[in-house]
Design an enzyme around this catalytic site. Structure first.
Site, PDB file in Angstrom:
ATOM      1  N   SER A   1      11.146  30.270  40.605  1.00 24.30           N
ATOM      2  CA  SER A   1      11.217  29.525  42.004  1.00 24.30           C
ATOM      3  C   SER A   1      10.863  28.180  42.028  1.00 24.30           C
ATOM      4  O   SER A   1      11.149  27.511  43.054  1.00 24.30           O
ATOM      5  CB  SER A   1      10.614  30.402  42.893  1.00 24.30           C
ATOM      6  N   HIS A   2       9.941  27.812  41.118  1.00 25.17           N
ATOM      7  CA  HIS A   2       9.562  26.443  41.098  1.00 25.17           C
ATOM      8  C   HIS A   2       9.583  25.649  39.843  1.00 25.17           C
ATOM      9  O   HIS A   2       8.934  24.801  39.330  1.00 25.17           O
ATOM     10  CB  HIS A   2       8.276  26.370  41.889  1.00 25.17           C
TER      11      HIS A   2
ATOM     12  N   ASP B   1      12.337  31.811  46.473  1.00 27.78           N
ATOM     13  CA  ASP B   1      12.949  33.093  45.893  1.00 27.78           C
ATOM     14  C   ASP B   1      13.840  33.619  46.677  1.00 27.78           C
ATOM     15  O   ASP B   1      15.068  34.222  46.182  1.00 27.78           O
ATOM     16  CB  ASP B   1      11.733  34.208  45.806  1.00 27.78           C
TER      17      ASP B   1
HETATM   18  P1  NDP Z   1       4.642  36.270  43.615  1.00 28.90           P
HETATM   19  O1  NDP Z   1       4.691  37.114  44.752  1.00 28.90           O
HETATM   20  O2  NDP Z   1       5.718  36.585  42.397  1.00 28.90           O
HETATM   21  O3  NDP Z   1       3.082  36.477  42.651  1.00 28.90           O
HETATM   22  C1  NDP Z   1       1.945  36.382  43.226  1.00 28.90           C
HETATM   23  C2  NDP Z   1       0.863  36.588  42.513  1.00 28.90           C
HETATM   24  O4  NDP Z   1       0.846  37.754  42.058  1.00 28.90           O
HETATM   25  C3  NDP Z   1       1.084  36.004  41.107  1.00 28.90           C
HETATM   26  O5  NDP Z   1      -0.220  35.575  40.901  1.00 28.90           O
HETATM   27  C4  NDP Z   1       1.715  37.053  40.249  1.00 28.90           C
HETATM   28  O6  NDP Z   1       1.147  37.060  38.877  1.00 28.90           O
HETATM   29  C5  NDP Z   1       0.948  38.350  40.609  1.00 28.90           C
HETATM   30  N1  NDP Z   1       1.737  39.411  40.554  1.00 28.90           N
HETATM   31  C6  NDP Z   1       2.956  39.740  40.819  1.00 28.90           C
HETATM   32  N2  NDP Z   1       3.171  40.850  40.873  1.00 28.90           N
HETATM   33  C7  NDP Z   1       2.229  41.774  40.369  1.00 28.90           C
HETATM   34  C8  NDP Z   1       1.924  42.901  40.131  1.00 28.90           C
HETATM   35  N3  NDP Z   1       2.959  43.920  39.949  1.00 28.90           N
HETATM   36  N4  NDP Z   1       0.745  43.264  39.739  1.00 28.90           N
HETATM   37  C9  NDP Z   1      -0.147  42.063  39.683  1.00 28.90           C
HETATM   38  N5  NDP Z   1      -0.020  41.145  39.982  1.00 28.90           N
HETATM   39  C10 NDP Z   1       1.155  40.768  40.229  1.00 28.90           C
HETATM   40  O7  NDP Z   1       4.595  34.732  44.007  1.00 28.90           O
HETATM   41  P2  NDP Z   1       5.191  34.192  45.317  1.00 28.90           P
HETATM   42  O8  NDP Z   1       6.575  34.634  45.368  1.00 28.90           O
HETATM   43  O9  NDP Z   1       4.314  34.582  46.457  1.00 28.90           O
HETATM   44  O10 NDP Z   1       4.918  32.602  44.944  1.00 28.90           O
HETATM   45  C11 NDP Z   1       5.642  32.058  44.063  1.00 28.90           C
HETATM   46  C12 NDP Z   1       5.502  30.563  43.856  1.00 28.90           C
HETATM   47  O11 NDP Z   1       5.746  29.967  44.980  1.00 28.90           O
HETATM   48  C13 NDP Z   1       3.963  30.307  43.738  1.00 28.90           C
HETATM   49  O12 NDP Z   1       3.908  29.710  42.746  1.00 28.90           O
HETATM   50  C14 NDP Z   1       3.572  29.459  44.784  1.00 28.90           C
HETATM   51  O13 NDP Z   1       2.518  28.386  44.700  1.00 28.90           O
HETATM   52  C15 NDP Z   1       4.841  28.876  45.206  1.00 28.90           C
HETATM   53  N6  NDP Z   1       5.044  28.268  46.582  1.00 28.90           N
HETATM   54  C16 NDP Z   1       4.911  27.123  46.632  1.00 28.90           C
HETATM   55  C17 NDP Z   1       4.858  26.500  48.053  1.00 28.90           C
HETATM   56  C18 NDP Z   1       4.582  25.070  48.160  1.00 28.90           C
HETATM   57  O14 NDP Z   1       4.531  24.547  49.386  1.00 28.90           O
HETATM   58  N7  NDP Z   1       4.435  24.206  47.284  1.00 28.90           N
HETATM   59  C19 NDP Z   1       4.905  27.397  49.059  1.00 28.90           C
HETATM   60  C20 NDP Z   1       5.226  28.745  48.944  1.00 28.90           C
HETATM   61  C21 NDP Z   1       5.227  29.363  47.576  1.00 28.90           C
HETATM   62  P3  NDP Z   1       2.203  36.438  37.776  1.00 28.90           P
HETATM   63  O15 NDP Z   1       2.387  34.742  38.120  1.00 28.90           O
HETATM   64  O16 NDP Z   1       1.933  36.527  36.392  1.00 28.90           O
HETATM   65  O17 NDP Z   1       3.654  36.862  38.159  1.00 28.90           O
HETATM   66  O1  PYC Z   2       8.980  28.505  47.884  1.00 28.73           O
HETATM   67  O2  PYC Z   2       8.309  28.701  49.850  1.00 28.73           O
HETATM   68  C1  PYC Z   2       8.708  27.900  48.795  1.00 28.73           C
HETATM   69  C2  PYC Z   2       8.281  26.555  48.724  1.00 28.73           C
HETATM   70  C3  PYC Z   2       7.972  25.716  50.151  1.00 28.73           C
HETATM   71  C4  PYC Z   2       7.829  24.473  49.716  1.00 28.73           C
HETATM   72  C5  PYC Z   2       8.028  24.319  48.257  1.00 28.73           C
HETATM   73  N1  PYC Z   2       8.153  25.604  47.864  1.00 28.73           N
END
Ligand code: NDP
Ligand code: PYC
Length: 332
Positions: free
Chosen positions: A43-44, A184
């Site tokens: 996703s990033h 995502d």
């Molecule tokens: P996920 O829900 O995919 O994962 C969240 C965390 O949980 C990760 O550390 C992941 O480890 C872990 N995890 C996932 N599945 C399991 C499992 N079954 N058991 C144990 N641990 C688990 O992440 P999000 O979708 O919430 O976020 C995705 C990305 O989006 C992040 O990197 C976040 O920083 C980015 N983001 C950036 C934003 C911005 O403004 N810059 C805004 C919102 C999100 P693993 O990595 O090993 O899968």
């Molecule tokens: O995936 O939610 C997101 C996000 C917001 C800004 C950058 N990534």
């Protein structure tokens, strides 16, 4: 097909430079984005490159900004990113941040006037590799309805945490406080896949599993009801109110068609566990992991990324021929 990590990083660096970033900014952003792709954080990863390019073209973000560092107190640094990206601001203040954390036991880095469009774990993991504990939050763009509200206020507002662990890669988690990251939801929409119930609502506030409806006038929900909502509120307070950055609803990018990067703030807190615990902290981290494993946990946060990273180190970073061509097209 597979490409070596260094080759992918160099390609992304050229794209960032081609679209108006200084070589230093391009290097930082390319390393971040290529690392996300390598670790399977799709996703990033390279999926974000057209968004970076359209944002740079729109004039919304300054790819040449020089961050301005203010050393405010024994354990407090503030950085004005001057309308540029947050990661070069972090890179500029990093050495001072580590020195302060080692001297005072704890240091805060408050970045404002900044854009963050990336995964957050690359910002914290390197601190834990140096034996430090790191926590970071960043707010994004309004698209999440607070628990009990009728309209979106919060961003997807991730929280990332990293801690050293003896004989083991650092313990790292990184998660949006929305039920699903916006990136995502976009990927699900492209793939024509439904999202889970509870991820979002449509433009009328009705629950939907259609990602297109969430993106087109709808909104996301926090994870875990009132609990995720409270964490998202905390992220707004720390990343925007404390740093001096914008809240997720406070910026207006409508005059910059193509702009995608939220203009907000980021907070990092780095702690040196040696101050109180010596090597004991990393040993205690290890004990906690072992206890969790003994209780049946087979999948730790961060473990999937590390498996993907190891695979990429052996085979190169997996990428489709069309995705690679699309990246090369961004050079023209
Ligand atoms: P996920 O829900 O995919 O994962 C969240 C965390 O949980 C990760 O550390 C992941 O480890 C872990 N995890 C996932 N599945 C399991 C499992 N079954 N058991 C144990 N641990 C688990 O992440 P999000 O979708 O919430 O976020 C995705 C990305 O989006 C992040 O990197 C976040 O920083 C980015 N983001 C950036 C934003 C911005 O403004 N810059 C805004 C919102 C999100 P693993 O990595 O090993 O899968
Ligand atoms: O995936 O939610 C997101 C996000 C917001 C800004 C950058 N990534």
């Amino acid at each position: 097909m597979h490409v070596p990590f260094a080759e992918l990083k160099a390609l992304l660096e050229s794209i960032f430079e081609r679209h108006g970033c200084t070589p230093a900014v391009a290097r930082v952003l390319a390393a971040n984005c290529a690392s996300a792709e390598r670790d399977g954080a799709h996703s990033h990863g390279v999926f974000r490159m057209p968004g970076y390019v359209s944002t740079l073209a729109s004039g919304w973000v300054d790819g040449k900004a020089t961050p301005e560092i203010s050393d405010l107190a024994a354990g407090y640094i503030s950085v004005d990113a001057r309308g540029g990206f947050a990661q070069p601001a972090l890179a500029a203040a990093r050495d001072l941040m580590v020195a302060k954390a080692r001297a005072a036991g704890i240091a805060v880095l408050a970045i404002y006037n900044s854009h963050h469009f990336a995964a957050l774990w690359p910002d914290v993991e390197p601190f834990a590799e140096q034996g430090l504990v790191a926590l970071s939050v960043v707010n994004s763009m309004t698209c999440v309805v607070p628990h009990g509200a009728r309209k979106p206020v919060f961003g997807t507002n991730p929280i990332a945490f990293a801690a050293p662990c003896e004989g083991h890669p650092p313990i790292v988690f990184d998660m949006a406080t929305s039920a699903m990251a916006h990136g995502d939801v976009q990927l699900a929409a492209r793939a024509g896949e439904a999202v889970a119930l509870g991820v979002g609502v449509d433009g009328q506030g009705q629950v939907t599993q259609d990602p297109a409806k969430i993106l087109d006038g709808g909104a996301l929900l926090p994870f875990g009801g009132h609990k995720g909502s409270a964490l998202s509120m905390m992220v707004e307070l720390l990343a925007a109110a404390l740093t001096g950055g914008h809240f997720s609803w406070e910026f207006d990018w409508s005059g910059h068609p193509g702009a995608k990067t939220p203009w907000t703030g980021q907070l990092l807190i780095v702690i040196d566990p040696q101050v109180a615990q010596g090597q004991r902290f990393a040993q205690r981290s290890r004990l906690l992991l072992e206890q969790m494993e003994a209780a049946g946990v087979s999948r730790m946060p961060g473990a999937r990324r590390h498996l993907e990273r190891e695979r990429a180190q052996r085979e190169g970073v997996a990428i489709t021929a069309s995705a690679l061509q699309a990246l090369r097209d961004l050079l023209t």
